[in-house]
Structures are given as C-alpha cells and as structure tokens.
Design an enzyme around this catalytic site. Sequence first.
Site, PDB file in Angstrom:
ATOM      1  N   GLY A   4       3.858  -3.238  -8.221  1.00  0.00           N
ATOM      2  CA  GLY A   4       2.222  -2.853  -7.890  1.00  0.00           C
ATOM      3  C   GLY A   4       1.640  -4.205  -8.740  1.00  0.00           C
ATOM      4  O   GLY A   4       0.243  -4.091  -8.892  1.00  0.00           O
ATOM      5  N   SER A   5       2.295  -5.179  -9.023  1.00  0.00           N
ATOM      6  CA  SER A   5       1.374  -6.470  -9.544  1.00  0.00           C
ATOM      7  C   SER A   5       0.151  -6.903  -8.666  1.00  0.00           C
ATOM      8  O   SER A   5      -0.690  -7.463  -9.132  1.00  0.00           O
ATOM      9  CB  SER A   5       2.189  -7.662  -9.857  1.00  0.00           C
ATOM     10  OG  SER A   5       2.989  -8.226  -8.829  1.00  0.00           O
ATOM     11  N   LYS A  33       8.586   8.709  12.166  1.00  0.00           N
ATOM     12  CA  LYS A  33       7.818   7.901  11.543  1.00  0.00           C
ATOM     13  C   LYS A  33       6.379   8.498  11.998  1.00  0.00           C
ATOM     14  O   LYS A  33       5.540   8.326  11.073  1.00  0.00           O
ATOM     15  CB  LYS A  33       8.036   6.608  12.095  1.00  0.00           C
ATOM     16  CG  LYS A  33       7.145   5.591  11.666  1.00  0.00           C
ATOM     17  CD  LYS A  33       7.389   3.934  11.873  1.00  0.00           C
ATOM     18  CE  LYS A  33       8.545   3.761  10.866  1.00  0.00           C
ATOM     19  NZ  LYS A  33       8.574   2.192  10.306  1.00  0.00           N
ATOM     20  N   MET A  40       7.430  -1.536   1.374  1.00  0.00           N
ATOM     21  CA  MET A  40       8.602  -1.828   2.071  1.00  0.00           C
ATOM     22  C   MET A  40       8.983  -1.013   3.374  1.00  0.00           C
ATOM     23  O   MET A  40      10.195  -0.583   3.440  1.00  0.00           O
ATOM     24  CB  MET A  40       9.751  -2.083   1.159  1.00  0.00           C
ATOM     25  CG  MET A  40       9.587  -2.896  -0.028  1.00  0.00           C
ATOM     26  SD  MET A  40       8.996  -4.582   0.555  1.00  0.00           S
ATOM     27  CE  MET A  40       9.662  -5.572  -0.655  1.00  0.00           C
ATOM     28  N   ASN A  65      -0.785  -8.224   5.233  1.00  0.00           N
ATOM     29  CA  ASN A  65       0.246  -8.003   4.525  1.00  0.00           C
ATOM     30  C   ASN A  65       0.530  -9.323   3.718  1.00  0.00           C
ATOM     31  O   ASN A  65      -0.053 -10.362   4.233  1.00  0.00           O
ATOM     32  CB  ASN A  65       1.245  -8.001   5.660  1.00  0.00           C
ATOM     33  CG  ASN A  65       2.892  -7.755   4.564  1.00  0.00           C
ATOM     34  OD1 ASN A  65       2.790  -7.055   3.552  1.00  0.00           O
ATOM     35  ND2 ASN A  65       3.795  -8.549   5.121  1.00  0.00           N
ATOM     36  N   HIS A  81       3.445 -11.847   2.265  1.00  0.00           N
ATOM     37  CA  HIS A  81       5.156 -11.823   2.244  1.00  0.00           C
ATOM     38  C   HIS A  81       5.223 -13.171   1.340  1.00  0.00           C
ATOM     39  O   HIS A  81       4.808 -14.148   1.406  1.00  0.00           O
ATOM     40  CB  HIS A  81       5.598 -12.147   3.495  1.00  0.00           C
ATOM     41  CG  HIS A  81       6.780 -11.900   3.772  1.00  0.00           C
ATOM     42  ND1 HIS A  81       7.684 -10.930   3.746  1.00  0.00           N
ATOM     43  CD2 HIS A  81       7.845 -13.070   4.010  1.00  0.00           C
ATOM     44  CE1 HIS A  81       9.034 -11.090   3.538  1.00  0.00           C
ATOM     45  NE2 HIS A  81       9.117 -12.564   3.782  1.00  0.00           N
TER      46      HIS A  81
HETATM   47  C1  GAR Z   1       5.551  -9.115  -3.396  1.00  0.00           C
HETATM   48  O1  GAR Z   1       5.950 -10.417  -3.767  1.00  0.00           O
HETATM   49  C2  GAR Z   1       5.156  -9.059  -1.812  1.00  0.00           C
HETATM   50  O2  GAR Z   1       5.138 -10.493  -1.365  1.00  0.00           O
HETATM   51  C3  GAR Z   1       6.456  -8.450  -1.288  1.00  0.00           C
HETATM   52  O3  GAR Z   1       6.789  -7.539  -2.383  1.00  0.00           O
HETATM   53  C4  GAR Z   1       6.380  -8.009  -3.838  1.00  0.00           C
HETATM   54  C5  GAR Z   1       5.811  -6.796  -4.123  1.00  0.00           C
HETATM   55  O4  GAR Z   1       5.209  -7.213  -5.794  1.00  0.00           O
HETATM   56  N1  GAR Z   1       6.405  -8.102  -0.246  1.00  0.00           N
HETATM   57  C6  GAR Z   1       7.294  -8.143   0.751  1.00  0.00           C
HETATM   58  O5  GAR Z   1       8.575  -8.583   0.606  1.00  0.00           O
HETATM   59  C7  GAR Z   1       7.022  -7.587   2.129  1.00  0.00           C
HETATM   60  N2  GAR Z   1       7.838  -8.220   3.089  1.00  0.00           N
HETATM   61  P1  GAR Z   1       4.289  -6.130  -6.568  1.00  0.00           P
HETATM   62  O6  GAR Z   1       4.835  -4.660  -6.201  1.00  0.00           O
HETATM   63  O7  GAR Z   1       4.454  -6.633  -7.930  1.00  0.00           O
HETATM   64  O8  GAR Z   1       2.975  -6.167  -5.866  1.00  0.00           O
END
Ligand code: GAR
Length: 207
Positions: free
Chosen positions: A12-13, A66, A91, A108, A110
């Site tokens: 969740g950063s 789903k 995810m 989103n 990525h």
């Molecule tokens: C982030 O780097 C985001 O880009 C990635 O998950 C991380 C979550 O970090 N998302 C994906 O890979 C989506 N396909 P966070 O929980 O610290 O925000």
Amino acid sequence: MKKIAVFASGSGSNYEAIIEAFHSLDSQQVEVSLLVCDKPQAYVIERAQKWATPTFVISAKEYESKEAFETVILKELEKANIDFIVLAGYMRLLGSTLLQAYMGRILNIHPSLLPAFPGKDALGQALEYGVKVTGITIHFVDEGMDTGPIVLQDTVTIDLHETKTSLAQKIQKLEHQHYPATILQCVTGEIVMEERKVKWVQKSNEL
Ligand code: GAR
C-alpha cells in the site's frame, strides 16, 4: 467532491502516497473514501487505519465466481457513492461486473513500460530479459491484463549491478511521484478515456 476507491492487495505504498498528496493539497476536489482490499493480511489495511480510510476487506475464495465476488464489491462502491476506482497494486484482473459499471473511470499503475512485461513480477521479468531501461505506466483499465489506453509513462535505467530491491526503490519513487497528480487529472476530467483512447480536455497547473 469526487470520491475515489483505492483497490490494493499488498503493502500500500501507493495508497499512502495518494493520501499524503491529497492531504497536503487540502483538495476540495477529490477524496479517498474507500479502500478495497482482497488480502486480509495486507499491510495496506494498517496504513488505512492510520489515515482513517473506511476499508472493505473481501476474500475472493469465499465466492463461487468472479461475478459474485465483484457484485458484493460493487454494492460497497455504490453505498459509498464512489465515482472513480484507482488500482494500486491490486493483483487481480477486473471482471465485467466492475468494468461495465466503471469503464473509463478506472486507472491502474504498472511497474514496467507496457506493453512490455505485463502481469505479475514485472521487475523480475525486466531483470531477467536484461533490458537497460524500464519504468512505470499509468493507464485506463479495460478487459485485458495490464492493457488499456496509456495516460503516462516514465523511465528508469537499469544499472549494471541492479538488484530487484534497488530497482523496486527506483520504480516506487517514480510511482509515488506521478500517480497522485495523474489520478487528479483523470478524476477531474482533464484527461478522459473516449472510444478506448486517451483525450486531454484542458490544461491545468494544479498539483
Ligand atoms: C506497485 O509497484 C504497482 O505498480 C504494482 O504493485 C506494486 C504495489 O506496491 N502493480 C502491479 O504489478 C500490477 N500489475 P504498493 O502496494 O506498495 O503500492
């Protein structure tokens, strides 16, 4: 005031970067009104408690499909009058229930330069391939896996002795720098998705 729901599965950063940016703006335009989390142990839930964001935790495995899972989420979004969905490390591929309700109003982020390295472990894929430049992509969400019209990309270089940890730090810094401002532009209608393309409606110097 536009109401945003952040969807997250992990640390969740990005959620926290969004909250901090909106707080420091003292924005009257947008607020994070709900966190939706599909992992009961995720650290993002603790972060949400700290910031007093109403949180809805839901486990997909308790639903037979789903559609059933997303129908319950959709009810929560409607209850909270959510205008816009922001995926921040969520995810899970969105299904037709949420897509039909919010098409054009879902963003989103990525950690790669899409269309390269979609799906899970984008950093690992980039390191394994040996690319020398990678980055981040912010895009509107459609039916595909990390597809959909691209709003913003930015790059980082992969150095000779780069590790997954050092690359993750560079990528996250970039994500936290760009995501809040881009969300604001999309939620306020400065950037919209029309006929599956991104359109800039007007310029603003906010944020
Ligand atoms: C982030 O780097 C985001 O880009 C990635 O998950 C991380 C979550 O970090 N998302 C994906 O890979 C989506 N396909 P966070 O929980 O610290 O925000």
